[in-house]
Design an enzyme around this catalytic site. Structure first.
Site, PDB file in Angstrom:
ATOM      1  N   GLU A  12      -5.182  31.190 -26.223  1.00 33.51           N
ATOM      2  CA  GLU A  12      -4.817  30.595 -24.613  1.00 33.51           C
ATOM      3  C   GLU A  12      -6.557  30.411 -24.059  1.00 33.51           C
ATOM      4  O   GLU A  12      -6.908  29.409 -23.591  1.00 33.51           O
ATOM      5  CB  GLU A  12      -3.958  31.018 -23.862  1.00 33.51           C
ATOM      6  CG  GLU A  12      -2.515  30.969 -24.241  1.00 33.51           C
ATOM      7  CD  GLU A  12      -1.507  31.700 -23.344  1.00 33.51           C
ATOM      8  OE1 GLU A  12      -1.653  32.983 -23.474  1.00 33.51           O
ATOM      9  OE2 GLU A  12      -0.774  30.764 -22.816  1.00 33.51           O
TER      10      GLU A  12
ATOM     11  N   GLU B  16       4.134  34.858 -28.485  1.00 39.94           N
ATOM     12  CA  GLU B  16       4.851  35.253 -27.433  1.00 39.94           C
ATOM     13  C   GLU B  16       6.130  35.184 -27.579  1.00 39.94           C
ATOM     14  O   GLU B  16       7.109  36.170 -26.920  1.00 39.94           O
ATOM     15  CB  GLU B  16       4.715  34.447 -26.115  1.00 39.94           C
ATOM     16  CG  GLU B  16       3.181  34.699 -25.475  1.00 39.94           C
ATOM     17  CD  GLU B  16       1.752  34.045 -26.200  1.00 39.94           C
ATOM     18  OE1 GLU B  16       2.042  33.311 -27.037  1.00 39.94           O
ATOM     19  OE2 GLU B  16       0.934  34.052 -25.637  1.00 39.94           O
TER      20      GLU B  16
END
Ligand code: NAD
Length: 643
Positions: free
Chosen positions: A26, A46
């Site tokens: 990210e 995730e």
């Protein structure tokens, strides 16, 4: 910070080495350019922890690589290689050299170029071919079906949909909202517990004080597999795929020919999937046990027959190098009895794989009273090299997984006697998150497997089908239902019928069977059993709490070192829903006082079922204030030292 980086006027180049997973990727997506080393791995995993990429990952990745590719990565959490990342457009360049040097050189080459077109948050998602709504509906349908109650994959789809349909700032709000729901959910807690549990089980210890950090494994260069049936074939494939030369011994000529073909096929299929060359050259075959003379470790996988296995261990002890490790894949036989057939019983351990052995992640490594810490360490390390979640367990009938399963299976049978149908039991278990209920699993693996074990244990007796003794064996309640089906040749899918109807032998689609329903009615009438309405809650409590109760007994006996060991066994070997952490974690989530109260309730109603009698460790944990699952190991140690 990621926003500040992206908004900055100085070109930012992410130099990616090693892993850029989750937050790492990210952050890189906030940069204006990305350079990766050829060995780097990237991904947004995730979802595997019950979360979604909530630092803008769910909003930037679809804008960069398109909705379908981003959905694939975000929903599965899979890692990609640098080469795939380049192909997908996640990175701008891949280097084999020093990544930071390459990134600096790259930064200098782009200095001064306008950055507006490099800020991913300003992009719109690339258009999809076809209707966007239809695409999301189709994906959502598939995800809901595959997730079987897991909420994170569903939230991931919703977040990507927001990226595709909303402006970036609104999409980020949606990402935050969805994350807030996931973050506080029990599922995220369970998956994170499971993540750490996997690491905890690799730091094994035994009641005699042997430990992972004090026991060096022996080097293993070449391995042998004895018996090329269902299990031996899968084990040989998993070993070759892990890079070990394997010599396989099979005495039945027809089996050997068939196994050679099947093993090569499995290796080729696996290699195709992974985009590598099939390690066919690692395999050699023989019908003579002398062929194992130079191996460092043997895994025996012949029929489950103590006499035969003893003979094989005597032969191995005579043929193998004196320091070779001798392992057995037995599902339930006493590892110590096999050790006693050898010159060096300290070199004998169980390596209990699960079918299909080249696919299933679980390996129970069984240490007997005489197994040396080094032998245990060696088998644990071999399991790790084979990509397995290896759990060290003590030697007792059924070890950990099958010992607990026995209590669960017994409850499923009793529920049928009391008024349930296979459909009712299975749908309650499937609703809980198992991919298949017990009766469907039983039809798939064959009812004759359990029948054989019960016959050997002196439980399934021919001719005892009426009268009170039909339902009492060895002083406790027994259900002969499975035996009665087997006597009628109903072995499950392979014979076309079992607990369900399959249309033809080998059929795969289970349909409820009216014959079975009337058979159950007759059986109940014959034994004076008055059927009652059984609700799904009772199915879950009876099956799962009986299994959990046995788990406490296993902890009490020191057969498993901690709840994490049991939970990994159930998640990776028995289809326990991952997002429920495992049976012991689940018990802690339900609340130990509640589990205790329900077991007491059911034991009062069924005093002839010892599995329902709450285990004293469970009582003592409740009495000591029901500590969280992470503290049980400590609490158990304290309780033991007080005795
Ligand atoms: P299987 O019947 O499919 O295969 C056994 C093989 O051993 C046969 O090919 C047989 O010819 C061979 N064999 C017999 N005697 C031999 C000898 N003297 N030398 C070499 N080969 C010999 O059995 P399986 O299902 O693969 O089970 C093997 C072992 O694995 C058993 O101990 C079983 O309990 C255990 N196990 C089975 C499963 C499962 O799901 N099938 C799961 C875990 C463990």
């Amino acid at each position: 910070m990621i926003h500040a980086i992206e908004a900055g006027n100085k070109p930012m180049v992410a130099a990616i080495e090693g892993f850029a997973l989750g937050g790492g990727l990210e952050l890189a997506l906030g940069c204006h350019y990305r350079i990766a080393h050829s060995k780097a791995r990237l991904g947004l995993p995730e979802v595997t922890l019950g979360l979604l990429p909530a630092a803008g990952g769910s909003q930037r990745l679809p804008r960069l690589i398109g909705v379908p590719a981003a959905l694939d990565l975000i929903i599965t959490g899979r890692h990609v290689t640098a080469a795939e990342a380049l192909q997908l457009g996640i990175v701008d360049q891949v280097t084999d050299h020093h990544t930071v040097d390459a990134a600096v050189k790259f930064a200098l080459s782009v200095a001064g170029r306008p950055l507006d077109a490099r800020r991913i948050s300003s992009y719109s998602c690339p258009p999809v071919s076809g209707d966007l709504d239809a695409l999301f509906e189709e994906v959502m349908r598939k995800v809901r079906r595959g997730a079987r109650g897991a909420i994170a994959p569903v939230a991931c789809v919703q977040a990507v949909r927001a990226a595709a349909t909303l402006p970036y700032a609104r999409g980020m709000e949606r990402e935050r909202e969805l994350m807030a729901t996931l973050f506080t959910s029990g599922q995220a807690r369970a998956l994170q517990y499971s993540f750490f549990a996997q690491r905890a089980v690799s730091r094994w210890s035994t009641p005699s004080g042997a430990r992972w950090d004090a026991s060096a494994p022996k080097p293993v260069r070449k391995v042998a597999v004895i018996g090329l049936g269902t299990m031996g074939r899968g084990i040989a494939v998993a070993l070759a795929q892990a890079g070990f030369p394997v010599v396989s011994v099979e005495t039945q000529e027809k089996q050997l020919t068939e196994a050679k073909r099947a093993v090569s096929q499995m290796l080729e299929r696996g290699a195709k999937r992974r985009g590598v060359a099939a390690p066919l050259d690692k395999m050699s075959y023989s019908s003579n046990i002398q062929a194992v003379a130079d191996v460092d470790l043997v895994i025996e996988a012949v029929f489950e027959d103590m006499g035969l296995k003893k003979k094989i261990f005597q032969q191995l002890s005579a043929v193998c190098k004196p320091d070779a490790l001798l392992c057995t894949n037995t599902s339930s036989l006493d590892v110590d009895q096999l050790a006693s057939q050898t010159r060096n019983p300290e070199l004998v351990v169980g390596m209990h794989f699960f079918a299909p052995a080249h696919v299933m992640k679980l390996l129970e490594v069984v240490y007997g009273p005489r197994s040396s810490p080094q032998a245990l360490a060696t088998a644990m390390q071999l399991g790790k090299k084979m990509g397995k979640v290896s759990v060290a367990v003590g030697n007792c009938p059924g070890f950990v997984g099958n010992r607990m399963l026995k209590a669960y299976v017994e409850q499923a049978f009793f529920l049928l006697e009391e008024g349930a149908t296979p459909e009712l039991v299975d749908s309650a278990l499937e609703e809980f998150g198992f991919s298949m209920g017990f009766f469907k699993v039983s039809d798939l693996s064959g009812l004759d497997v359990g029948w054989k074990v019960r016959k050997e244990d002196g439980l399934a007796l021919p001719g005892v089908s009426t009268g009170p003794s039909a339902r009492i064996r060895q002083g406790r309640r027994y259900s002969p239902l499975g035996d009665l089906l087997c006597q009628r040749g109903r072995f499950g899918q392979k014979t076309g019928s079992g607990w369900y109807q399959y249309g033809k032998p080998g059929g795969r689609v289970a349909t409820p069977d009216p014959w079975l329903h009337s058979f159950l009615e007759e059986y109940r009438a014959q034994h004076g059993l008055v059927p009652r309405r059984i609700d799904p809650q009772e199915v879950l409590e009876r099956c799962l709490y009986a299994l959990i109760n046995e788990g406490f007994r296993i902890l009490e006996d020191g057969i498993a070192a901690g709840p994490e060991d049991i939970d990994c066994i159930y998640v990776f070997g028995y289809g326990w829903p991952h997002y429920r952490g495992g049976p012991m974690f689940y018990a802690a989530m339900v609340g130990l006082p509640k589990v205790l109260e329900r077991l007491e309730h059911y034991y009062r109603a069924h005093p002839d079922v010892p599995d329902l009698q709450p285990c004293s460790l469970l009582r003592r944990l409740v009495a000591s204030g029901s500590p969280p699952v992470q503290k049980w190991k400590e609490a158990i140690k304290k309780l033991h030292s007080q005795l």
